[in-house]
Design an enzyme around this catalytic site. Sequence first.
Site, PDB file in Angstrom:
ATOM      1  N   SER A 131      18.498 -17.151  -1.979  1.00 45.44           N
ATOM      2  CA  SER A 131      18.128 -18.353  -2.728  1.00 45.44           C
ATOM      3  C   SER A 131      19.313 -18.786  -3.575  1.00 45.44           C
ATOM      4  O   SER A 131      20.160 -17.966  -3.954  1.00 45.44           O
ATOM      5  CB  SER A 131      16.925 -18.065  -3.639  1.00 45.44           C
ATOM      6  OG  SER A 131      16.744 -19.126  -4.569  1.00 45.44           O
ATOM      7  N   TYR A 144      13.063 -13.284 -10.409  1.00 39.92           N
ATOM      8  CA  TYR A 144      13.285 -13.807  -9.060  1.00 39.92           C
ATOM      9  C   TYR A 144      14.788 -13.899  -8.764  1.00 39.92           C
ATOM     10  O   TYR A 144      15.232 -13.544  -7.661  1.00 39.92           O
ATOM     11  CB  TYR A 144      12.627 -15.181  -8.935  1.00 39.92           C
ATOM     12  CG  TYR A 144      12.691 -15.770  -7.547  1.00 39.92           C
ATOM     13  CD1 TYR A 144      12.049 -15.154  -6.478  1.00 39.92           C
ATOM     14  CD2 TYR A 144      13.384 -16.961  -7.314  1.00 39.92           C
ATOM     15  CE1 TYR A 144      12.099 -15.703  -5.197  1.00 39.92           C
ATOM     16  CE2 TYR A 144      13.436 -17.514  -6.039  1.00 39.92           C
ATOM     17  CZ  TYR A 144      12.798 -16.883  -4.993  1.00 39.92           C
ATOM     18  OH  TYR A 144      12.854 -17.422  -3.735  1.00 39.92           O
TER      19      TYR A 144
END
Length: 248
Positions: A131, A144
């Site tokens: 990501s 995250y």
Amino acid sequence: MNDFSGLKAIVTGGASGIGEATAIMLQARGANVCVFDRNQPKEPVTGIRYVICDIANRSEVTKHVNDVAKNGLDILINNAGIGATGDVTQATDEEWHKVLDVNIVGTARMSAAAIPFLKNSSNAAIVNVSSIVATDGFPQRAVYSASKGGVHSLTLAMAADHIRDKIRINCVVPATADTPWVGRLLENSDDPKATQAALIARQPMGRLVTATEIAHAICYLASPLSGSTTGTALNVDGGVGGLRVPPK
């Protein structure tokens, strides 16, 4: 294009979103696809095999990979993952352990189970889904971000470890994508419209990335046509990581 003709692929988290788009695209390009997910898809695709598997459970992973790959395996797409919001003062130890166990260790579990079979393939490839938060700082994404940073680094380490095994290992780096997970994030926000507008505003292209666009990048890295590409992180981020475009 049938560049995956005769190849066998496993896609984790393939019941929805990026994983589903990838599984469908691989099959359309000739691959024999098996999806690993904790849930059945809302609309199963004819010809794709679905296996209920929790990548946080090593015994489940080992059992199902051994079963699916017993007659060969060429491609592993490590897409399954979970999200988290908040900063380090808000995250509990339980949340840290859960997210890291799924996103990083789950990727490693699947890879460890698949690599013995991939070694026997002449077109072996692993593609991990990282990501943009792994490389760029975003607010309220501490847990995250750390997990995807781990996936990013793990990709490079695995690529170095297994290049002699002729297994290519790469990752894609999406920015905010139009997926069910982002949809749930918007639904749970205090002001969904304002939150969506903020997500779009930080993307230089002025829109969210689509699951299909990310699937195309995954398929490129998994394809025998990219046979000299390994240890690479391919951004599919609408310019978030590399551009500094002033607002209109």
